[in-house]
Write a protein that holds these residues in place. Sequence first.
Motif, short mmCIF file in Angstrom:
data_model
loop_
_atom_site.label_atom_id
_atom_site.label_comp_id
_atom_site.label_asym_id
_atom_site.label_seq_id
_atom_site.Cartn_x
_atom_site.Cartn_y
_atom_site.Cartn_z
N GLY A 1 1.32 12.07 7.64
CA GLY A 1 0.37 12.39 8.69
C GLY A 1 0.89 12.08 10.08
N GLY A 2 1.99 11.33 10.14
CA GLY A 2 2.60 11.03 11.43
C GLY A 2 2.53 9.57 11.82
N GLY A 3 2.10 8.71 10.89
CA GLY A 3 1.97 7.31 11.26
C GLY A 3 2.13 6.40 10.08
N ASN A 4 1.53 5.22 10.16
CA ASN A 4 1.61 4.25 9.10
C ASN A 4 0.36 3.41 9.10
OD1 ASN A 4 3.12 3.01 6.92
ND2 ASN A 4 4.95 3.61 8.05
N ILE A 5 0.32 2.37 8.27
CA ILE A 5 -0.91 1.59 8.10
C ILE A 5 -1.43 1.07 9.43
CG2 ILE A 5 -1.86 -0.51 7.07
CD1 ILE A 5 0.02 -0.04 4.69
N HIS A 6 -0.53 0.54 10.25
CA HIS A 6 -0.93 -0.02 11.55
C HIS A 6 -1.58 1.04 12.43
CE1 HIS A 6 -0.34 -2.26 15.39
NE2 HIS A 6 -0.51 -3.30 14.61
N CYS A 7 -1.08 2.28 12.34
CA CYS A 7 -1.55 3.35 13.22
C CYS A 7 -2.99 3.77 12.96
CB CYS A 7 -0.66 4.58 13.08
SG CYS A 7 1.10 4.27 13.25
N ILE A 8 -3.45 3.59 11.73
CA ILE A 8 -4.80 4.07 11.39
C ILE A 8 -5.83 2.96 11.45
CG2 ILE A 8 -3.92 5.97 10.00
CD1 ILE A 8 -4.57 4.32 7.50
N THR A 9 -5.43 1.77 11.91
CA THR A 9 -6.32 0.62 11.96
C THR A 9 -6.36 0.05 13.37
OG1 THR A 9 -4.47 -0.79 11.30
CG2 THR A 9 -5.94 -0.04 9.55
N GLN A 10 -7.52 -0.45 13.76
CA GLN A 10 -7.62 -1.19 15.03
C GLN A 10 -8.48 -2.41 14.80
OE1 GLN A 10 -6.52 -2.40 17.61
NE2 GLN A 10 -6.87 -0.99 19.28
N GLN A 11 -7.94 -3.58 15.08
CA GLN A 11 -8.68 -4.80 14.78
C GLN A 11 -9.71 -5.11 15.84
OE1 GLN A 11 -5.81 -4.89 16.35
NE2 GLN A 11 -5.52 -6.76 17.49
N ILE A 12 -10.81 -5.74 15.40
CA ILE A 12 -11.81 -6.29 16.30
C ILE A 12 -11.75 -7.81 16.13
CG2 ILE A 12 -14.24 -6.37 16.93
CD1 ILE A 12 -14.61 -3.69 15.53
N PRO A 13 -11.42 -8.55 17.18
CA PRO A 13 -11.31 -10.01 17.05
C PRO A 13 -12.65 -10.64 16.67
CG PRO A 13 -10.40 -9.24 19.14
CD PRO A 13 -11.14 -8.10 18.54
N GLU A 14 -12.57 -11.81 16.14
CA GLU A 14 -13.76 -12.58 15.80
C GLU A 14 -14.53 -12.87 17.09
OE1 GLU A 14 -13.72 -15.67 12.26
OE2 GLU A 14 -13.23 -16.62 14.17
N ASN A 15 -15.85 -12.75 17.02
CA ASN A 15 -16.64 -13.06 18.23
C ASN A 15 -17.76 -14.02 17.90
OD1 ASN A 15 -18.49 -11.45 16.87
ND2 ASN A 15 -18.33 -9.73 18.30
N ILE B 1 0.85 -1.19 0.00
CA ILE B 1 0.00 0.00 0.00
C ILE B 1 0.89 1.24 0.00
CG2 ILE B 1 -1.72 1.35 1.28
CD1 ILE B 1 -2.95 -1.21 0.32
N ASP B 2 0.70 2.13 -0.96
CA ASP B 2 1.46 3.39 -0.98
C ASP B 2 1.12 4.17 0.28
OD1 ASP B 2 2.69 5.79 -1.43
OD2 ASP B 2 1.78 6.17 -3.38
N ALA B 3 2.09 4.26 1.19
CA ALA B 3 1.81 4.80 2.52
C ALA B 3 2.55 6.09 2.83
CB ALA B 3 2.16 3.75 3.58
N ARG B 4 3.19 6.71 1.84
CA ARG B 4 3.92 7.93 2.15
C ARG B 4 2.99 9.02 2.69
NH1 ARG B 4 5.92 12.86 0.40
NH2 ARG B 4 8.08 13.24 1.07
N SER B 5 1.78 9.11 2.14
CA SER B 5 0.84 10.13 2.60
C SER B 5 0.42 9.88 4.04
CB SER B 5 -0.39 10.17 1.69
OG SER B 5 -0.05 10.62 0.40
N ILE B 6 0.32 8.61 4.43
CA ILE B 6 -0.01 8.29 5.82
C ILE B 6 1.17 8.62 6.72
CG2 ILE B 6 -0.75 6.48 7.42
CD1 ILE B 6 -1.93 4.99 5.03
N LEU B 7 2.37 8.32 6.24
CA LEU B 7 3.57 8.66 7.00
C LEU B 7 3.69 10.16 7.22
CD1 LEU B 7 6.17 7.51 8.30
CD2 LEU B 7 7.29 7.82 6.10
#
Length: 390
Positions: free
Chosen positions: A376-390, A368-374
């Motif tokens: 912003g001060g972060g990276n792909i992991h920083c803008i995502t939060q997983q919800i585990p399977e329930n 994923i082209d992530a320079r624009s996210i970088l």
Amino acid sequence: MLQKITDSKPVNDGYYMPAEFAPHDGTIMIYPVRPGSWGKDRSGALKAFGDIFIEILKRENLYLLASKEDFEEARLFVDTLLVKLKVQGEDEDVLKTMEERCLILPIESDDSWARDVGPTFVTDGEKSIRGINWSFNAWGGDVDGLYASWEKDDLVAGKFLDMCEIDYYDAAPFVLEGGSIHSDGEGTVMVTEACLLSEGRNPDLSKEEIEKTLKKYLGAEKVLWLPNGIYNDETNEHVDNVCAFVAPGEVVLAWTDDEDDPQYEMSLEDLEYLESETDARGRKIKVHKLPIPDYPVLIDQEDLDNYEFEEGEDQREVGERLAASYVNYYYINGAALVPQFGGDNEESDKRALEILRDLCKNREVIGIDARSILLGGGNIHCITQQIPEN
């Protein structure tokens, strides 16, 4: 009935933080609008976010948060992404499933760092999940926080859990961000001393007290304290940018062979620490080196001109080195989304994909082209939060 749990802790109830590579119900993201992060011209950031939205929706649910003022723009943006896929010939049934997987929630925030302001989820291993609401203070509060006002961000986790009717533990006033913890799902959690012991987080607590708190809320048996994160990481060196579990007992570690690079000594200290430790199950930790970009990613004048900073917001300058790392990738069901920085780093971009394809043999590894996210001060992991399977 929704319950805010105040008389117990996850470890007492048999809940623990799962590994990120475990199956997901979905991913939380926040629609990007802040001009001090994403610029007056947000096209680059929106392209990157949109690419991530699509890959998520192909495989799991997307919970997209947007303020009431930006709600319609966010909805139209997702609709446009799906229309483009239709024009490109995507199957109608696939598109219908993707549309059904996208839930846009009217929750306001100060910025778009879902990993850090969203809830941490814990599971009992039997399809039941609960959330944890930490205190958030913009990565350091009045000491070295990155913006002056963070009240909306601090409320995001509780609002999301309330809206989705998920029982949760309230860990306030303990300050923690999702990017500062990483779990193997089998009792081991990784953090960095640079971040969790920083003066702006929990200065009245000792290292031992912080560790006890992590164990209580994350159901952890052992906490690994890496000394350092990534050079010039404005989060006080989150662990998610320097080291991540790829499997129980195995990690990738950001690395450079260039002894003149400031990252070299930082990563070497981390490597020596990891090689001297075992995980909660007593296993020696296998370390896979994941080299950082060959060339530093720097702020240029065009980048700087696009920012519009608020009063009290951390500002940038031309020539500033950004905390670029491939470790800041993100697992979704059946895939891993890996940052790519382009320019002079095309070869190191390819190398990172090859390394992770070798380590993630049962997943599609997607750049994923992530320079624009970088920027912003972060990276792909920083803008995502997983919800585990329930």
